[in-house]
Design a protein around this motif. Structure first.
Motif, mmCIF file in Angstrom:
data_model
loop_
_atom_site.group_PDB
_atom_site.id
_atom_site.type_symbol
_atom_site.label_atom_id
_atom_site.label_comp_id
_atom_site.label_asym_id
_atom_site.label_seq_id
_atom_site.Cartn_x
_atom_site.Cartn_y
_atom_site.Cartn_z
ATOM 1 N N ILE A 1 0.072 6.361 4.221
ATOM 2 C CA ILE A 1 -0.750 5.827 3.143
ATOM 3 C C ILE A 1 -1.611 6.962 2.610
ATOM 4 N N THR A 2 -1.454 7.270 1.330
ATOM 5 C CA THR A 2 -2.307 8.273 0.693
ATOM 6 C C THR A 2 -3.550 7.578 0.151
ATOM 7 N N GLU B 1 -2.658 5.663 -2.904
ATOM 8 C CA GLU B 1 -1.995 4.388 -2.614
ATOM 9 C C GLU B 1 -3.016 3.351 -2.144
ATOM 10 N N ALA C 1 -5.098 2.190 -5.109
ATOM 11 C CA ALA C 1 -4.314 1.308 -5.977
ATOM 12 C C ALA C 1 -4.238 -0.092 -5.373
ATOM 13 N N ALA C 2 -4.041 -0.178 -4.059
ATOM 14 C CA ALA C 2 -3.995 -1.476 -3.388
ATOM 15 C C ALA C 2 -5.355 -2.168 -3.458
ATOM 16 N N MET D 1 0.819 -1.215 0.000
ATOM 17 C CA MET D 1 0.000 0.000 0.000
ATOM 18 C C MET D 1 0.849 1.260 0.000
ATOM 19 N N ASP D 2 1.928 1.249 0.740
ATOM 20 C CA ASP D 2 2.780 2.436 0.855
ATOM 21 C C ASP D 2 3.795 2.413 -0.283
ATOM 22 N N ALA D 3 3.324 2.724 -1.470
ATOM 23 C CA ALA D 3 4.130 2.570 -2.684
ATOM 24 C C ALA D 3 5.419 3.384 -2.657
ATOM 25 N N ASP D 4 5.396 4.564 -2.040
ATOM 26 C CA ASP D 4 6.613 5.379 -2.005
ATOM 27 C C ASP D 4 7.413 5.178 -0.711
ATOM 28 N N HIS D 5 6.969 4.263 0.142
ATOM 29 C CA HIS D 5 7.682 3.868 1.374
ATOM 30 C C HIS D 5 8.014 5.059 2.271
#
Length: 142
Positions: free
Chosen positions: A105-106, A109, A112-113, A97-101
């Motif tokens: 969590i936006t 994100e 998208a998950a 979920m935390d694509a940009d690490h």
């Protein structure tokens, strides 16, 4: 930018996996039209509504403060319903979920998950989740 504690990360992982990315039967507004199946749009709308509920300050991210509040609610719910078990997604769910690490969590994100989870559950690729494709319900209703 403060780093999240392992406990907060675990709480976010559980909440994210359970509340934003899982379809645990048509509940929580997932089957909005009541036809017994969950469409991709219904699934996304339910994920968006959950994200907005969890984003208490409505700034578009679930941050460390909101994670602490989520964790407190989860602990209270577990105390009230110990028979529900723990479940959870682990660090892999958070990473997904935390694509940009960045430890937050936006909404983008989370959605998208949710879309990825829907695609994985939609085994016949017809754009709907039938009762057979929905995971068994766990725990108390939301």
């Amino acid at each position: 930018m403060p780093r999240l504690s392992p406990t907060a990360l675990a709480a976010l992982s559980f909440i994210a996996a359970a509340s934003l990315a899982h379809a645990q039967g048509p509940r929580g507004g997932q089957d909005a039209n009541g036809d017994g199946v969950v469409s991709a749009q219904e699934f996304e709308d339910a994920a968006k509504a959950r994200f907005q509920r969890l984003d208490a300050n409505h700034d578009g991210v679930i941050d460390a403060q909101e994670l602490a509040a989520i964790q407190q609610r989860m602990e209270a719910r577990r105390a009230e319903h110990p028979e529900a078990g723990k479940g959870g997604g682990g660090s892999a769910a958070l990473s997904a979920m935390d694509a940009d690490h960045d430890g937050k969590i936006t909404e983008a994100e989370a959605l998208a998950a949710a879309k990825a989870r829907f695609a994985a559950l939609d085994t016949d690729k017809n754009g709907e989740l039938s009762q057979a494709e929905l995971p068994a319900r766990r725990g108390p209703p939301n």
